[in-house]
Design a protein around this motif. Sequence first.
Motif, short mmCIF file in Angstrom:
data_model
loop_
_atom_site.label_atom_id
_atom_site.label_comp_id
_atom_site.label_asym_id
_atom_site.label_seq_id
_atom_site.Cartn_x
_atom_site.Cartn_y
_atom_site.Cartn_z
N PRO A 35 2.55 16.92 -23.18
CA PRO A 35 2.04 17.33 -24.48
C PRO A 35 0.56 17.04 -24.65
O PRO A 35 0.04 16.06 -24.10
N THR A 36 -0.10 17.92 -25.39
CA THR A 36 -1.50 17.71 -25.78
C THR A 36 -1.50 17.35 -27.26
O THR A 36 -1.12 18.15 -28.11
N LEU A 291 11.72 24.07 -17.83
CA LEU A 291 11.91 24.87 -16.61
C LEU A 291 10.79 25.87 -16.38
O LEU A 291 10.77 26.53 -15.35
N HIS A 292 9.86 25.97 -17.32
CA HIS A 292 8.77 26.95 -17.16
C HIS A 292 7.56 26.25 -16.52
O HIS A 292 7.09 25.23 -17.00
N PRO A 293 7.02 26.83 -15.43
CA PRO A 293 5.93 26.16 -14.71
C PRO A 293 4.57 26.26 -15.38
O PRO A 293 3.63 25.59 -14.97
N ASN A 294 4.45 27.10 -16.42
CA ASN A 294 3.15 27.30 -17.06
C ASN A 294 3.31 27.15 -18.58
O ASN A 294 3.33 28.12 -19.32
N THR A 295 3.46 25.90 -19.00
CA THR A 295 3.72 25.59 -20.40
C THR A 295 2.63 24.70 -20.97
O THR A 295 2.20 23.75 -20.33
N LYS A 296 2.20 25.03 -22.18
CA LYS A 296 1.33 24.15 -22.96
C LYS A 296 2.12 23.73 -24.20
O LYS A 296 2.79 24.56 -24.82
N SER A 297 2.05 22.45 -24.56
CA SER A 297 2.75 21.96 -25.74
C SER A 297 1.74 21.21 -26.61
O SER A 297 1.32 20.10 -26.28
#
Length: 305
Positions: A35-36, A291-297
Amino acid sequence: MDNNATFTRVEDSGNVWLAQTTAQDFELTDHGITPTVLDSEAEVGQAMLNELFETAKAKDGDINIALLGGRGAQALHRLLGELAKSSDHDALLGRLNVFTQDALAPMGMGNCFSFVRDFERILGPDFFLKIKSFTPMQTDTADLEAGLIAYLNKLEALGGLDIFFIGHGPEANQASHLAYIKPFSGAKSNHVAGVIPISSSILEHHISKFKAGGSAVNEQDEAECCAAQSILTLGPAAILQAKKVVQSVVDADTAPAKVQTYANVLNTRLSSIREEALQQLNANPGLWIRLHPNTKSFVLPNLGL
């Protein structure tokens, strides 16, 4: 289902899922979440907008996005509405194919508790005039599944989602949902969308969320909303196939359960045994995002991280 052979209808305990017949099982590789933490809702909105700008730079042609309803993306939507008031970003806006990701049904498309009305309120008329297309889930058709298939056909014809803007919804037993993939609804990795039976608690949460968000409401629309029986939602396949997933969680002050339910998604490692992982995902669908390799939170300090 005769009008399209691409999807297979799967029913699980009253939940109807549309499965992609051509899709192979996804690898259930746990990529985790990093997480950001940002200081304000405005900063979260700007970070989400920056992800859109990055995608626009990285590819040519159309950009397909799924809008997030509720509080999570309102700051983003206000920024997009402001962009649409000038001509500086008309080229970008003109590339956008915009989709909704969930909806209550049956319900009139003009109902003030519809996400579409909320999008129109915050994004503003200039945004909708300038984008390439807007495709909501149809909630006022006699055949909800047929309407959902037409929606999916358009999304598939355009090449799927470049960005899935997604939230995080708290559920009982410290579980959570993504879009409206509910716990124990039987969602599988090849299920691209579904029709989920509704509960009174969801309706109460939905109505209170709209009232808190500043929507102008009326009793007639509220009564129609309370009579909704189903939720239309994108499924795990739509999340996993999106080129990028951008999550925002900004309302832990008004939805304090999110403190624990987000922590559970953050800290729960999925089993390396496929059947065990599927059981974890069914019990807590918020885990699908891992499960997603390109996630920003993007989250706020009120999550206590």
